[in-house]
Design a protein around this motif. Structure first.
Motif, PDB file in Angstrom:
ATOM      1  N   LEU A 264     -14.966   4.245  -5.894  1.00 37.66           N
ATOM      2  CA  LEU A 264     -14.038   3.247  -6.421  1.00 37.66           C
ATOM      3  C   LEU A 264     -14.199   3.080  -7.927  1.00 37.66           C
ATOM      4  O   LEU A 264     -13.207   2.951  -8.656  1.00 37.66           O
ATOM      5  CB  LEU A 264     -14.263   1.897  -5.724  1.00 37.66           C
ATOM      6  CG  LEU A 264     -13.821   1.800  -4.269  1.00 37.66           C
ATOM      7  CD1 LEU A 264     -14.112   0.404  -3.725  1.00 37.66           C
ATOM      8  CD2 LEU A 264     -12.334   2.114  -4.114  1.00 37.66           C
ATOM      9  N   LYS A 265     -15.429   3.107  -8.391  1.00 44.45           N
ATOM     10  CA  LYS A 265     -15.658   2.942  -9.827  1.00 44.45           C
ATOM     11  C   LYS A 265     -15.112   4.116 -10.630  1.00 44.45           C
ATOM     12  O   LYS A 265     -14.842   3.988 -11.821  1.00 44.45           O
ATOM     13  CB  LYS A 265     -17.158   2.758 -10.104  1.00 44.45           C
ATOM     14  CG  LYS A 265     -17.680   1.397  -9.667  1.00 44.45           C
ATOM     15  CD  LYS A 265     -19.138   1.198 -10.049  1.00 44.45           C
ATOM     16  CE  LYS A 265     -19.626  -0.191  -9.686  1.00 44.45           C
ATOM     17  NZ  LYS A 265     -21.022  -0.437 -10.097  1.00 44.45           N
ATOM     18  N   MET A 266     -14.939   5.255  -9.970  1.00 42.43           N
ATOM     19  CA  MET A 266     -14.320   6.409 -10.613  1.00 42.43           C
ATOM     20  C   MET A 266     -12.796   6.368 -10.510  1.00 42.43           C
ATOM     21  O   MET A 266     -12.099   7.265 -10.968  1.00 42.43           O
ATOM     22  CB  MET A 266     -14.841   7.700  -9.974  1.00 42.43           C
ATOM     23  CG  MET A 266     -16.345   7.911 -10.129  1.00 42.43           C
ATOM     24  SD  MET A 266     -16.839   8.122 -11.845  1.00 42.43           S
ATOM     25  CE  MET A 266     -16.123   9.720 -12.194  1.00 42.43           C
ATOM     26  N   GLY A 267     -12.282   5.290  -9.866  1.00 46.16           N
ATOM     27  CA  GLY A 267     -10.842   5.132  -9.727  1.00 46.16           C
ATOM     28  C   GLY A 267     -10.249   5.802  -8.515  1.00 46.16           C
ATOM     29  O   GLY A 267      -9.016   5.890  -8.394  1.00 46.16           O
ATOM     30  N   ASN A 268     -11.098   6.268  -7.592  1.00 46.01           N
ATOM     31  CA  ASN A 268     -10.622   7.000  -6.411  1.00 46.01           C
ATOM     32  C   ASN A 268     -10.521   6.080  -5.199  1.00 46.01           C
ATOM     33  O   ASN A 268     -11.302   5.131  -5.058  1.00 46.01           O
ATOM     34  CB  ASN A 268     -11.579   8.143  -6.083  1.00 46.01           C
ATOM     35  CG  ASN A 268     -11.662   9.156  -7.203  1.00 46.01           C
ATOM     36  OD1 ASN A 268     -10.643   9.565  -7.758  1.00 46.01           O
ATOM     37  ND2 ASN A 268     -12.884   9.565  -7.556  1.00 46.01           N
ATOM     38  N   PRO A 269      -9.578   6.353  -4.287  1.00 49.40           N
ATOM     39  CA  PRO A 269      -9.488   5.567  -3.048  1.00 49.40           C
ATOM     40  C   PRO A 269     -10.613   5.937  -2.090  1.00 49.40           C
ATOM     41  O   PRO A 269     -11.242   6.994  -2.230  1.00 49.40           O
ATOM     42  CB  PRO A 269      -8.120   5.972  -2.477  1.00 49.40           C
ATOM     43  CG  PRO A 269      -7.895   7.352  -3.007  1.00 49.40           C
ATOM     44  CD  PRO A 269      -8.522   7.380  -4.374  1.00 49.40           C
ATOM     45  N   ILE A 270     -10.860   5.057  -1.127  1.00 54.91           N
ATOM     46  CA  ILE A 270     -11.854   5.347  -0.091  1.00 54.91           C
ATOM     47  C   ILE A 270     -11.194   5.181   1.277  1.00 54.91           C
ATOM     48  O   ILE A 270     -10.257   4.400   1.446  1.00 54.91           O
ATOM     49  CB  ILE A 270     -13.090   4.426  -0.193  1.00 54.91           C
ATOM     50  CG1 ILE A 270     -12.666   2.954  -0.081  1.00 54.91           C
ATOM     51  CG2 ILE A 270     -13.846   4.673  -1.496  1.00 54.91           C
ATOM     52  CD1 ILE A 270     -13.842   1.990   0.017  1.00 54.91           C
ATOM     53  N   LEU A 271     -11.696   5.947   2.253  1.00 55.35           N
ATOM     54  CA  LEU A 271     -11.196   5.848   3.619  1.00 55.35           C
ATOM     55  C   LEU A 271     -11.845   4.663   4.319  1.00 55.35           C
ATOM     56  O   LEU A 271     -13.027   4.369   4.115  1.00 55.35           O
ATOM     57  CB  LEU A 271     -11.514   7.131   4.389  1.00 55.35           C
ATOM     58  CG  LEU A 271     -10.800   8.410   3.920  1.00 55.35           C
ATOM     59  CD1 LEU A 271     -11.319   9.616   4.691  1.00 55.35           C
ATOM     60  CD2 LEU A 271      -9.288   8.271   4.112  1.00 55.35           C
ATOM     61  N   LEU A 272     -11.059   3.974   5.147  1.00 53.25           N
ATOM     62  CA  LEU A 272     -11.568   2.851   5.935  1.00 53.25           C
ATOM     63  C   LEU A 272     -11.562   3.262   7.403  1.00 53.25           C
ATOM     64  O   LEU A 272     -10.510   3.610   7.950  1.00 53.25           O
ATOM     65  CB  LEU A 272     -10.702   1.612   5.722  1.00 53.25           C
ATOM     66  CG  LEU A 272     -10.616   1.080   4.290  1.00 53.25           C
ATOM     67  CD1 LEU A 272      -9.687  -0.120   4.230  1.00 53.25           C
ATOM     68  CD2 LEU A 272     -11.997   0.709   3.766  1.00 53.25           C
ATOM     69  N   ARG A 273     -12.712   3.242   8.012  1.00 53.03           N
ATOM     70  CA  ARG A 273     -12.833   3.671   9.405  1.00 53.03           C
ATOM     71  C   ARG A 273     -13.276   2.506  10.280  1.00 53.03           C
ATOM     72  O   ARG A 273     -13.823   1.522   9.789  1.00 53.03           O
ATOM     73  CB  ARG A 273     -13.828   4.826   9.532  1.00 53.03           C
ATOM     74  CG  ARG A 273     -13.416   6.093   8.788  1.00 53.03           C
ATOM     75  CD  ARG A 273     -14.396   7.218   9.072  1.00 53.03           C
ATOM     76  NE  ARG A 273     -13.982   8.474   8.465  1.00 53.03           N
ATOM     77  CZ  ARG A 273     -14.293   8.868   7.240  1.00 53.03           C
ATOM     78  NH1 ARG A 273     -15.032   8.065   6.473  1.00 53.03           N
ATOM     79  NH2 ARG A 273     -13.883  10.029   6.774  1.00 53.03           N
ATOM     80  N   GLU A 302      -6.612   3.572   3.843  1.00 51.75           N
ATOM     81  CA  GLU A 302      -7.338   3.686   2.583  1.00 51.75           C
ATOM     82  C   GLU A 302      -7.394   2.341   1.855  1.00 51.75           C
ATOM     83  O   GLU A 302      -6.506   1.501   2.003  1.00 51.75           O
ATOM     84  CB  GLU A 302      -6.667   4.698   1.644  1.00 51.75           C
ATOM     85  CG  GLU A 302      -6.756   6.141   2.064  1.00 51.75           C
ATOM     86  CD  GLU A 302      -6.161   7.067   0.994  1.00 51.75           C
ATOM     87  OE1 GLU A 302      -6.602   8.232   0.925  1.00 51.75           O
ATOM     88  OE2 GLU A 302      -5.267   6.621   0.244  1.00 51.75           O
ATOM     89  N   PHE A 303      -8.433   2.203   1.057  1.00 53.75           N
ATOM     90  CA  PHE A 303      -8.510   1.121   0.072  1.00 53.75           C
ATOM     91  C   PHE A 303      -8.316   1.775  -1.287  1.00 53.75           C
ATOM     92  O   PHE A 303      -9.084   2.643  -1.692  1.00 53.75           O
ATOM     93  CB  PHE A 303      -9.865   0.414   0.133  1.00 53.75           C
ATOM     94  CG  PHE A 303     -10.031  -0.680  -0.904  1.00 53.75           C
ATOM     95  CD1 PHE A 303      -9.701  -1.988  -0.607  1.00 53.75           C
ATOM     96  CD2 PHE A 303     -10.508  -0.395  -2.177  1.00 53.75           C
ATOM     97  CE1 PHE A 303      -9.846  -2.997  -1.559  1.00 53.75           C
ATOM     98  CE2 PHE A 303     -10.662  -1.382  -3.139  1.00 53.75           C
ATOM     99  CZ  PHE A 303     -10.325  -2.691  -2.825  1.00 53.75           C
ATOM    100  N   ARG A 304      -7.250   1.349  -1.981  1.00 54.17           N
ATOM    101  CA  ARG A 304      -6.927   1.946  -3.288  1.00 54.17           C
ATOM    102  C   ARG A 304      -7.220   0.928  -4.388  1.00 54.17           C
ATOM    103  O   ARG A 304      -6.620  -0.150  -4.399  1.00 54.17           O
ATOM    104  CB  ARG A 304      -5.459   2.369  -3.328  1.00 54.17           C
ATOM    105  CG  ARG A 304      -5.043   3.269  -2.160  1.00 54.17           C
ATOM    106  CD  ARG A 304      -3.582   3.683  -2.246  1.00 54.17           C
ATOM    107  NE  ARG A 304      -3.149   4.335  -1.019  1.00 54.17           N
ATOM    108  CZ  ARG A 304      -2.461   3.731  -0.054  1.00 54.17           C
ATOM    109  NH1 ARG A 304      -2.133   2.451  -0.193  1.00 54.17           N
ATOM    110  NH2 ARG A 304      -2.096   4.377   1.022  1.00 54.17           N
ATOM    111  N   PRO A 305      -8.116   1.253  -5.299  1.00 53.35           N
ATOM    112  CA  PRO A 305      -8.509   0.265  -6.326  1.00 53.35           C
ATOM    113  C   PRO A 305      -7.402   0.028  -7.354  1.00 53.35           C
ATOM    114  O   PRO A 305      -6.711   0.957  -7.773  1.00 53.35           O
ATOM    115  CB  PRO A 305      -9.733   0.920  -6.985  1.00 53.35           C
ATOM    116  CG  PRO A 305      -9.513   2.391  -6.805  1.00 53.35           C
ATOM    117  CD  PRO A 305      -8.838   2.538  -5.458  1.00 53.35           C
TER     118      PRO A 305
END
Length: 310
Positions: A264-273, A302-305
């Motif tokens: 997230l700090k790199m600006g990338n989304p993460i998957l939510l499982r 996904e969680f998109r910052p």
């Protein structure tokens, strides 16, 4: 090529819930707190007039990114209306523009309150921060201009008459939404009751999500200036800070791992499982190890910052 300037001050982040004294402007208060804490950035969540006292939430550092969420929160004010005079500023500071010998009964005041509860139409005071053709209304008013400020809808969730200590004054408490001017309430009360009125005392006791108990008097903070050891003084001040994430308590919250926090700090989304993962949220916030990492949106697993915190 010149190097970018290094920001002055400490890169701290958090909320200081100031109990602002009377005769102290909101901008002046923010400057004082920024200097006391030696913070790189500071801002407040909702102006209090110089003649008003009480809760002024001040954001330091990265907490300034969460100011809009506090600005949108409910607020509670205790206020006194003095009957018999309407003033140009709708408070003690202005010139008398209308006067009356008439005084309202307690029964008449109580009968009026339902008209000011719920979604109401309100015209902001002439001396307000409303922009008219790019200019602040109070700037135009100080130049002697009388401007037409359009009415707007505001929310009053609760309005209570606390006391009528004498024929000339009445004490109230109001819980209201963003953009509500208590000075305008006093003005309109007086007009409807046929006696005129203005605010003679105003105190803000609550700004969601911060409770009255967390307010810190300015005198308490300035007294710490007497501590000669800098590290000791800074530690004593920092003890009053509230975590940045507290401002977001009304939003959905997800807890993430260190690896996800790095993404997230790199600006990338993460998957939510997982079966309990939120499906869709226009706004939510993510924390790792109890620290705020990002505000973002949830959709398609996904969680998109949107905003990332240091």
């Amino acid at each position: 090529m010149s190097k970018p300037r290094k920001p002055k001050g400490r890169p701290i982040s958090g909320w200081l819930i100031l109990d602002k004294p009377v005769d102290f402007g909101s901008t002046e208060a923010v400057s004082k707190i920024k200097w006391l804490f030696n913070a790189q950035k500071a801002g407040h969540a909702g102006t209090l007039d110089p003649l008003a006292s009480g809760m002024l939430p001040i954001a330091l550092g990265d907490a300034t990114k969460t100011v809009p969420y506090v600005m949108d929160g409910r607020k509670i004010y205790e206020f006194t209306v003095s009957w018999g005079e309407e003033r140009s500023t709708d408070d003690l500071e202005g010139d008398v523009t209308q006067s009356s010998d008439r005084r309202p009964t307690e029964e008449a005041i109580r009968a009026l309150l339902p008209n000011y509860t719920g979604t109401i139409s309100q015209i902001p005071p002439q001396f307000s921060a409303i922009k008219i053709d790019g200019n602040r209304a109070y700037d135009l008013a100080r130049e002697g201009e009388v401007v037409e400020i359009p009415s707007r809808e505001v929310e009053v969730f609760r309005l209570t008459l606390l006391a009528c200590p004498d024929a000339d004054t009445a004490h109230f408490e109001v819980e209201c939404g963003k953009g509500t001017y208590v000075r305008a309430l006093a003005r309109d009360f007086g007009r409807d009751l046929g006696c005129y009125g203005h605010i003679s005392q105003l105190r803000r006791t609550f700004v969601a999500p911060f409770a009255e108990e967390v307010m810190v008097p300015l005198a308490t903070l300035t007294a710490l200036e007497a501590i000669e050891d800098r590290d000791e003084r800074i530690a004593a001040l920092d003890a009053f800070l509230i975590d940045t994430g507290e401002a977001l308590s009304a939003l959905p919250h997800i807890v993430i791992s260190d690896d996800q926090a790095h993404r997230l700090k790199m600006g990338n989304p993460i998957l939510l499982r997982g079966r309990d993962a939120p499906v869709a949220e226009s706004e939510a916030y993510a924390t790792a190890r109890g620290k705020l990492i990002a505000i973002g949106e949830i959709g398609e697993g996904e969680f998109r910052p949107k905003r990332v915190f240091a």
